[in-house]
Motif scaffolding. Sequence first.
Motif, PDB file in Angstrom:
ATOM      1  N   VAL A  88       0.808  -1.212   0.000  1.00 47.74           N
ATOM      2  CA  VAL A  88       0.000   0.000   0.000  1.00 47.74           C
ATOM      3  C   VAL A  88       0.846   1.268   0.000  1.00 47.74           C
ATOM      4  N   LEU A  89       1.897   1.284   0.840  1.00 51.31           N
ATOM      5  CA  LEU A  89       2.695   2.503   0.942  1.00 51.31           C
ATOM      6  C   LEU A  89       3.471   2.730  -0.337  1.00 51.31           C
ATOM      7  N   GLU A  90       3.672   3.996  -0.621  1.00 51.18           N
ATOM      8  CA  GLU A  90       4.444   4.322  -1.806  1.00 51.18           C
ATOM      9  C   GLU A  90       5.931   4.177  -1.488  1.00 51.18           C
ATOM     10  N   PRO A  91       6.746   3.979  -2.522  1.00 47.81           N
ATOM     11  CA  PRO A  91       8.178   3.731  -2.282  1.00 47.81           C
ATOM     12  C   PRO A  91       8.823   4.786  -1.393  1.00 47.81           C
ATOM     13  N   HIS A  92       8.505   6.086  -1.648  1.00 48.13           N
ATOM     14  CA  HIS A  92       9.181   7.120  -0.851  1.00 48.13           C
ATOM     15  C   HIS A  92       8.743   7.077   0.604  1.00 48.13           C
ATOM     16  N   GLN A  93       7.501   6.637   0.812  1.00 51.13           N
ATOM     17  CA  GLN A  93       7.035   6.533   2.205  1.00 51.13           C
ATOM     18  C   GLN A  93       7.726   5.377   2.905  1.00 51.13           C
ATOM     19  N   LYS A  94       7.855   4.264   2.182  1.00 51.73           N
ATOM     20  CA  LYS A  94       8.570   3.119   2.743  1.00 51.73           C
ATOM     21  C   LYS A  94       9.993   3.504   3.109  1.00 51.73           C
ATOM     22  N   GLU A  95      10.625   4.222   2.174  1.00 47.69           N
ATOM     23  CA  GLU A  95      12.008   4.632   2.409  1.00 47.69           C
ATOM     24  C   GLU A  95      12.120   5.465   3.669  1.00 47.69           C
ATOM     25  N   ARG A  96      11.201   6.398   3.823  1.00 43.85           N
ATOM     26  CA  ARG A  96      11.261   7.291   4.979  1.00 43.85           C
ATOM     27  C   ARG A  96      11.142   6.500   6.279  1.00 43.85           C
ATOM     28  N   ILE A  97      10.253   5.508   6.247  1.00 43.14           N
ATOM     29  CA  ILE A  97      10.091   4.701   7.461  1.00 43.14           C
ATOM     30  C   ILE A  97      11.337   3.850   7.687  1.00 43.14           C
ATOM     31  N   ASN A  98      11.854   3.292   6.619  1.00 48.92           N
ATOM     32  CA  ASN A  98      13.068   2.485   6.751  1.00 48.92           C
ATOM     33  C   ASN A  98      14.235   3.302   7.276  1.00 48.92           C
ATOM     34  N   VAL A  99      14.342   4.521   6.783  1.00 47.83           N
ATOM     35  CA  VAL A  99      15.412   5.394   7.252  1.00 47.83           C
ATOM     36  C   VAL A  99      15.290   5.619   8.746  1.00 47.83           C
TER      37      VAL A  99
ATOM     38  N   THR B  64      20.299   3.164   5.117  1.00 46.19           N
ATOM     39  CA  THR B  64      21.293   4.164   5.510  1.00 46.19           C
ATOM     40  C   THR B  64      21.874   4.861   4.298  1.00 46.19           C
ATOM     41  N   ASP B  65      21.098   4.944   3.258  1.00 47.10           N
ATOM     42  CA  ASP B  65      21.572   5.650   2.072  1.00 47.10           C
ATOM     43  C   ASP B  65      21.551   7.142   2.358  1.00 47.10           C
ATOM     44  N   LEU B  66      22.721   7.665   2.739  1.00 46.58           N
ATOM     45  CA  LEU B  66      22.754   9.053   3.179  1.00 46.58           C
ATOM     46  C   LEU B  66      22.683  10.031   2.021  1.00 46.58           C
ATOM     47  N   LYS B  67      22.731   9.528   0.815  1.00 53.19           N
ATOM     48  CA  LYS B  67      22.596  10.440  -0.318  1.00 53.19           C
ATOM     49  C   LYS B  67      21.173  10.409  -0.832  1.00 53.19           C
ATOM     50  N   GLY B  68      20.478   9.308  -0.589  1.00 54.85           N
ATOM     51  CA  GLY B  68      19.121   9.180  -1.109  1.00 54.85           C
ATOM     52  C   GLY B  68      18.100   9.580  -0.074  1.00 54.85           C
ATOM     53  N   ALA B  69      17.294   8.615   0.323  1.00 55.47           N
ATOM     54  CA  ALA B  69      16.168   8.905   1.209  1.00 55.47           C
ATOM     55  C   ALA B  69      16.622   9.421   2.565  1.00 55.47           C
ATOM     56  N   GLY B  70      17.803   8.970   3.006  1.00 54.47           N
ATOM     57  CA  GLY B  70      18.234   9.362   4.345  1.00 54.47           C
ATOM     58  C   GLY B  70      18.907  10.713   4.387  1.00 54.47           C
TER      59      GLY B  70
ATOM     60  N   PRO C 155       9.217   9.591  11.126  1.00 56.69           N
ATOM     61  CA  PRO C 155       9.501   9.606   9.691  1.00 56.69           C
ATOM     62  C   PRO C 155       9.303  10.993   9.086  1.00 56.69           C
ATOM     63  N   VAL C 156       9.920  11.192   7.940  1.00 59.78           N
ATOM     64  CA  VAL C 156       9.831  12.496   7.300  1.00 59.78           C
ATOM     65  C   VAL C 156       8.420  12.705   6.757  1.00 59.78           C
ATOM     66  N   VAL C 157       7.714  13.633   7.403  1.00 60.63           N
ATOM     67  CA  VAL C 157       6.374  13.986   6.950  1.00 60.63           C
ATOM     68  C   VAL C 157       6.375  15.498   6.816  1.00 60.63           C
ATOM     69  N   GLY C 158       6.045  15.958   5.644  1.00 57.48           N
ATOM     70  CA  GLY C 158       6.168  17.395   5.410  1.00 57.48           C
ATOM     71  C   GLY C 158       5.017  18.203   5.958  1.00 57.48           C
ATOM     72  N   ILE C 159       5.089  18.552   7.226  1.00 63.32           N
ATOM     73  CA  ILE C 159       4.094  19.494   7.746  1.00 63.32           C
ATOM     74  C   ILE C 159       4.823  20.605   8.478  1.00 63.32           C
ATOM     75  N   PRO C 160       4.235  21.806   8.460  1.00 66.27           N
ATOM     76  CA  PRO C 160       4.946  22.964   9.014  1.00 66.27           C
ATOM     77  C   PRO C 160       4.969  22.993  10.541  1.00 66.27           C
ATOM     78  N   LEU C 161       5.954  23.702  11.047  1.00 68.71           N
ATOM     79  CA  LEU C 161       6.001  23.987  12.477  1.00 68.71           C
ATOM     80  C   LEU C 161       5.169  25.247  12.695  1.00 68.71           C
ATOM     81  N   PRO C 162       4.105  25.160  13.514  1.00 71.94           N
ATOM     82  CA  PRO C 162       3.193  26.304  13.662  1.00 71.94           C
ATOM     83  C   PRO C 162       3.930  27.601  13.991  1.00 71.94           C
ATOM     84  N   PHE C 163       3.510  28.683  13.356  1.00 68.67           N
ATOM     85  CA  PHE C 163       4.021  30.047  13.556  1.00 68.67           C
ATOM     86  C   PHE C 163       5.455  30.228  13.078  1.00 68.67           C
ATOM     87  N   PHE C 164       6.226  29.154  12.960  1.00 65.70           N
ATOM     88  CA  PHE C 164       7.641  29.228  12.610  1.00 65.70           C
ATOM     89  C   PHE C 164       7.864  29.122  11.119  1.00 65.70           C
TER      90      PHE C 164
END
Lengths: 419, 614
Positions: free
Chosen positions: A254-265, A271-277, A382-391
């Motif tokens: 179900v999860l998309e590849p980039h979501q899987k990667e983020r969770i794996n990271v 530990t692909d520090l150039k890619g997803a990590g 995991p990396v989820v793109g949501i803003p930090l309120p007010f910041f």
Amino acid sequence: MRERKNVFQNADKVMIVIYILLVLMGWLNIYAAVYDDTHSSIFDLSTNYGKQALWIGTSALLIFLIMMTEARFFSSFSYVIYVGIILLLVLVLGVGREVAGSKSWIEIGSFRLQPAELAKFATNLALAAYLGRTHVNIQTLSTKVVVAIILGIPPILILAQNDTGSAIVYATFILVLFREGLSGGFLVAGFVAAVLFVMSLLVNQWIVIGSAAVILALIAWRWQRGRRPWVPLIGIFLISAAFVFSVDYTFHKVLEPHQKERINVLLGKETDLKGAGYNVHQSLIAIGSGGIVGKGYLNGTQTKYNYVPEQSTDFIFCTVGEEWGFVGSTVVLGLFLALLIRIILQAERQRTAFARIYGYGVASILFFHLAINVGMAIGLLPVVGIPLPFFSYGGSSLWSFTILLFIFIKLDSHRNEVV
Amino acid sequence: MFYPIFAGRNRDMTRRAFFAQRQYVIIAIMVVTVVIFLVKLFYIQVLSDNYRLLSESNVRRSLVQYPPRGIIYDRHGDKLVTNEPAYDLMVIPRQVKNPDTLELCRLLDLDPQLFKHRLTKARKYSMYKASIFLEQISKESYGYLQEKLYRFPGFFVQPRTLRKYPYPIAASVLGYVGEVNQNDIDKDPYYISGDYVGKSGIEKSYEKELRGVKGMRIVMVDVFNREKGRFEEGQYDVPQVQGEDLISTLDLQLQLYAEKLMQGKRGSVVAIEPSTGEILVMVTAPGYDPNLLIGRQRTKNFAMLSQDPQKPLFNRALQAQYPPGSTFKLVVGLTGLEEGTITVNSRFGCNGKASSPIACTHSHATPLDLIGAIEQSCNPYFWNVFRTSVDRFGYTNTRKGYNEWRRIVLSFGFGSPISPDLLNQANGNIPKDAYYDKYFGRNGWRSLTIRSLSIGQGEILVTPLQLANLSATIANRGYYIPPHVVKRAGDHDIGFEKKKTAVADEYFLPIIEGMNNVFEASHGTARYWKIDSISSCGKTGTVQNPHGKDHSLFLAFAPKDNPKIAICVVVENAGFGATWAGPIASLLMEKYIKGRVKRLDVEEHMINSNLIGP
């Protein structure tokens, strides 16, 4: 003049001061994040910080508008606002502009609006209006269904825009529902599910299921003699087992590849520090290199030289961590925590259920953003793109959080009046 | 009272009160979350040092600053070797991120296959250290490339200086510069891959002076590798020290003239200022344009030159070894005088071509004295001189006589490298007694056995430089200063100790007289090449060559009194010394002393003669 003085007379000074502090600190950090020796005017409108100044100015206007509006307007028109925003969310699917893979912007001239941001306070208003009626009982199935519909429509529409981050924010309303009487079991179940999810990805499924069985057996053993709840325990076990197996399916199918990667990271499996990590790694470097007192304002090399991506929006906390260090991070987190607690305490003092529920909604939404955003920046979530309120940089986001908070401040300023 | 907070099923009245308690659960969740964050922040910000180091290594880029190599001037201040800016494209393989290979190849005008190959080579050297990816990009493509380079992380441009030779001369003396090899790096830790180092000639022997000291500039770069400023205000930078300029002893105009005269010939010219040992001219012919060995074409051109059958890379002035022929008679005569086996007035008979054991190649009056014998290059005369030297402790005590004779010969600088600052000099050979023992059995040889030495033939070998030095030594009446090519490095003069020969000064005078007669006397072997109004001294040599035509040799210095220039000219396979080497030496001395040459017909003949074919 008399009018305006009245408007702010009963407004909660603590919340307003913290709000102003956070907004100004955010602005300074956006300036630092994109700081470049060649553009040094903080009001330069071609830059993020220049635009943010504009958003802050317009937010001030919004605050005056909200404070001058009748408090009753918000409870009376909550459904109207909610439906209006839903229509906007539908509209954005048709005419929206795609930015970075998400079709979540409505463009009017050079001005761009993100309806998903506004949907938060609208949903909160609708929920407060519905649960705030007298004699409503959240224990009943019909109430739960209606609540589920109110809370369910916006995230589904937002998911359709491919903006996962903004959609999962709605999970935070479970805190509001919990306060309003929803069984704590849901919280516990949610927590257990999260643990099981992570564990089943990290270790062998059979080990997870075995451990669950052992824990449940221990509970049964320690239970009061003679009244061991065998049926619920075995039920819980079966559900857990099913969940563990479904995680595998969900994760891989179900999860998309980039979501899987983020969770794996996050789980340290990738530990692909150039890619997803890369993002998280650079973010950790930025924050971690800040030390106790930071590198000093405008001296953050990680952020200034663009090693951290999305540094004025999703990764704005990096700038705080790098340039202000542990001290600065603590101050920012402390201010947020103070604001959250203040909102909850004030919410409890409301006379109307509408105002209280709305207050809890504000606290929950702010808390969820804070937790996900900072947790992501420091590698705990995991990396989820949501803003930090007010910041975070962004007009829609600043406006929506300002509206969200100041409607509550407005409601709170009238708590002593007979509505 | 924890349980009721979570309980869902309560009676209506108490329900709201119970639910209000839940605010504490919610606050607790928030507090716990923030505390977890603070713990993690404390760990990464305060406890761990790792991230600080990582952040520094992210932004810090050490740029090697190559100081310009020292410039090499001729003795009058004309530039022989200068610099011009060049740019090397460097690569740090670790930082290379899925480059748009085709785009970069297009920018660099490079074959994609070659691109891959070079990247692999760089990776093999080091993933973390920079190495040269493409050397010496032109100024034009550099400007173009620099704008686009940010799109190719891991690549950066290293400014360099490239050698440039304003005149296409003296390549073998000046040498050339090339990239260091592993051997250079192992020998001197100063070098890192990609550095340039002098590979031969002055570039190599004065490498330490010329190279200066590399600097290090530590800068901060952004994620696109764009320079953003100095690291820590440059406090860790290492300043570069510019290379020292050299003033060479060469005379640009004379060198140009000598190379012109030697064109179309094989051989060499060495000219020395006798009073200082400074080498004025050093020519090896055929030579090559030193500009061939700079830049990207170096490897290709080097291969071409090294395969050339004329061996232009072979520095004949230092490395070619010839029997000295008749020029060696000067040394034989000096040795006889020093040992007292002859006097200036000693005369020996000559039967011309019928002379035994060594025939004479000239016909002349007989018997001649020493001065006349030099003037007319009489073979039997010097055989007799040599015989009296070697046999002076008795006919059978050859070893002692020979070794004594050899000691004196070696004091002229023969048999070993003579210049302190030229590299790869051949030793030459003045055979040891052991050598003859091996061939003829111990004590199985007599003066007669080794008679060829008396006329500079046989096993004896010398280099043109050693012969030029002989000329300078005679010009100095008994001493020489080791010939060298650099007189000043940076702000200090380079000088060398005077070396006395084993022959007393007074004995040089008759030899000089004889040499003067070579030009001046009616029978002198070089009488046709007398320079108008300059009293010159010389000695011809015609070296028998088993492989072809004789080598033409000429030794000379001028003026006779207070000599300004001593010279040796060798023209291989050209015949008599008087025919080719003599006029070339004569023209060069005239040019040097007078500034211009009057004998334009001779000059033209020499310049236009081609003795080695097209």
